[in-house]
Design an enzyme around this catalytic site. Structure first.
Site, mmCIF file in Angstrom:
data_model
loop_
_atom_site.group_PDB
_atom_site.id
_atom_site.type_symbol
_atom_site.label_atom_id
_atom_site.label_comp_id
_atom_site.label_asym_id
_atom_site.label_seq_id
_atom_site.Cartn_x
_atom_site.Cartn_y
_atom_site.Cartn_z
ATOM 1 N N GLU A 181 0.846 -1.190 0.000
ATOM 2 C CA GLU A 181 0.000 0.000 0.000
ATOM 3 C C GLU A 181 0.883 1.243 0.000
ATOM 4 O O GLU A 181 1.928 1.283 0.661
ATOM 5 C CB GLU A 181 -0.877 -0.011 1.259
ATOM 6 N N LYS A 204 -10.263 0.567 -0.907
ATOM 7 C CA LYS A 204 -10.159 0.382 0.545
ATOM 8 C C LYS A 204 -11.377 0.942 1.270
ATOM 9 O O LYS A 204 -11.784 2.082 1.048
ATOM 10 C CB LYS A 204 -8.881 1.050 1.060
ATOM 11 N N CYS A 262 -4.503 -3.350 4.392
ATOM 12 C CA CYS A 262 -4.072 -2.803 5.679
ATOM 13 C C CYS A 262 -5.116 -2.896 6.786
ATOM 14 O O CYS A 262 -5.434 -3.982 7.265
ATOM 15 C CB CYS A 262 -3.613 -1.359 5.476
#
Length: 543
Positions: A112, A212, A245
């Site tokens: 990321e 995300k 993440c």
């Protein structure tokens, strides 16, 4: 320190390393993703290859990248200037793809924020954003059709890399999608900006994208209206799931993708800042693989000064990982990965003779009449040296949460400690006593710092010093050896086993599972001193 670890062998000293853990079983914890800024130079890294000769495997790579960052991420710059910076990172990506291609890698994962960096505002990141058409609507090969859409230079380079390397490629970039004023959620600037993972097939086709959902203090990006539940199919290993993440701590999309789409493999770009004792990058990656019996291909950025390191290729039974807080170099991990991961032995299918400590554990759980329960100890007919006096309960902050703990004294014992509805238990023996303080801690409540989420945690930790107030501090080295059962009466089935020993080494539990409505972890014969052994439960419905 970074080092290599191979089951059955001795620890080898190595300046830069991949830690290789083979063995019967493995597990670990969870963490927070964040971003701050510092200017670091570019390095192309070393690479490690883990060799196994299974019939049914594929070859995967993850790259830990010390991204070249904008010196002033708040400044407004041109698209051309943004591309110049991003192309420096993409040049390094290309070198890694070609190195991986020489090792017959079939899929590579990049981290990321690896291409554009972090700490932007919504306005300052705009020149770094590629236009992103929906792969569900448009079939597109950016390398072969570069002029089809404007502002897609990064996508074009990634697509061409996938072709050159003849491999599936997963990367993360910032993307933009125009929206109309008739859309009530359309931002005032007329566009959505997303933190986006992209997947290219080995022929350069844009297979899919994931935007995300659980942003971690990322003012530059929007949250998609609907959760992207994205999977993609490969000819070499079947179906993969994908998320980013901080997503790993939440039900959507991480748990839902695993539950609804039956994936056995996950690709996981991350920019994760380590926080011990419970939430280091390699801990959560490993814990996720063990908890769900899947393979996790995790790529982190490498900025030790920001606490950002920790990548790995994790299966339920072994890990190939990299964690180095001292060295500025990048690292490419390559490993052969089973197409059908084999999980840990649970309580329900364990075979063979039960060892004496496990018999003791089962007696305690069943309330066997041979065992008398006191507030803090149990006396069984064959046990002679339990703790005579109940140790004091105390409170200490761990991971910003107020844990209730009891000290772990003596060479053997049985302890428990409770908070709210959660009671945690520890049955342990120690071959020798170390000059360190260990404690058994419990927390059952809403975590509210750097994100809000409900957790139930039972944790055996080495304290930073000899004072009770040092329990919960960040440490990485320990000498205390334990044989133990750790268990609790969790009210969730989503429990992540955290297991870390000295020198940021991932340890393998002997057994995990449910017994009498309690979830337990069993371990004997630690390879090095215990830093953390914990059961980290998530109650998603109470967030």
């Amino acid at each position: 320190m970074a080092h290599a670890h191979i089951q059955g062998g001795r620890r080898a000293k190595s300046r830069f390393v991949v830690c290789i853990m083979s063995g019967a079983r493995s597990k670990l914890a969870l963490f927070l993703c964040g971003c701050y800024v510092v200017a670091l130079g570019a390095h192309t890294g070393e690479e490690s290859v883990a060799d196994h000769h299974e019939a049914e495997y594929y070859v995967a790579a993850v790259y830990e990248h010390p991204s070249i960052l904008s010196l002033n991420p708040l400044a407004l710059i041109s698209r051309q200037e943004a591309l110049e910076l991003m192309n420096q990172n993409l040049d390094i990506y290309e070198q890694q793809v070609m190195t991986a291609a020489q090792k017959d890698v079939q899929i590579i994962v990049f981290p990321e924020d690896g291409i554009h960096g972090f700490n932007f505002t919504r306005t300052s990141i705009y020149p770094f954003l590629d236009f992103m058409p929906s792969p569900q609507v448009v079939r597109w090969n950016p390398c072969l059709e570069p002029h089809r859409f404007n502002d897609t230079e990064v996508l074009q380079r990634l697509s061409c890399m996938a072709i050159r390397g003849d491999m599936f490629l997963v990367a993360n970039l910032g993307t933009k999608e125009p929206c109309h004023s008739s859309d009530p959620r359309c931002p005032k600037d007329g566009r959505y900006q997303f933190n986006t993972n992209v997947v290219f097939s080995n022929n350069g086709t844009l297979v899919d994208r994931y935007r995300k959902h659980n942003l971690y203090f990322e003012a530059a990006f929007d949250v998609p209206l609907k959760v992207d539940l994205i999977t993609f199919d490969t000819p070499f290993a079947g179906r993969f799931g994908i998320f980013t993440c901080f997503d790993i701590l939440f039900f959507d999309p991480a748990i839902r993708v695993l539950r609804d789409y039956k994936v056995k493999h996950v690709v996981y770009p991350t920019a994760w800042m380590n926080q011990l004792p419970l939430l280091a990058a390699i801990e959560i990656q490993k814990a996720f693989a063990v908890a769900f019996g899947i393979n996790v291909l995790a790529a982190n950025v490498h900025h030790p000064v920001l606490g950002m390191t920790g990548s790995g290729i994790h299966t339920p039974l072994e890990s190939f990982w990299y964690h180095d807080m001292e060295n500025p170099k990048s690292h490419l991990i390559i490993a052969q990965v089973a197409k059908n991961p084999v999980g840990l032995i649970g309580a329900e299918n364990a075979t063979g003779e039960t060892d004496p400590s496990h018999s003791k554990f089962l007696k305690i759980l069943s309330g066997d009449p041979y065992c008398e329960k006191d507030a803090q100890e149990v006396h069984c007919d064959e046990a002679t040296k339990w703790n005579v006096n109940a140790p004091p309960t105390f409170h200490s902050e761990m991971m910003y949460d107020n844990f209730t703990l009891v000290p772990v004294w003596g060479k053997e014992g049985y302890l428990h400690v409770c908070s709210n509805g959660l009671c945690c238990y520890l049955l342990y023996e120690r071959p020798t006593l170390s000059k360190e303080l260990y404690a058994l801690g419990v927390f059952d409540g809403l975590h509210t710092v750097h994100g809000t989420y409900y957790i139930q945690v039972c944790a055996l930790v080495r304290c930073g010093g000899l004072g009770f107030d040092t329990c919960g501090q960040e440490i990485t080295e320990a000498t205390g050896i334990f044989e133990f059962h750790l268990w609790g009466n969790f009210s969730t089935s989503y429990i992540f086993p955290l297991f870390l020993t000295s020198g940021m080494t991932l340890e393998v539990p002997d057994q995990l599972g449910w017994e009498n409505d309690h979830y337990f972890l069993r371990k004997s014969r630690l390879s090095s001193g215990l830093v953390t052994a914990a059961l980290y439960g998530r109650l998603y419905e109470r967030d």
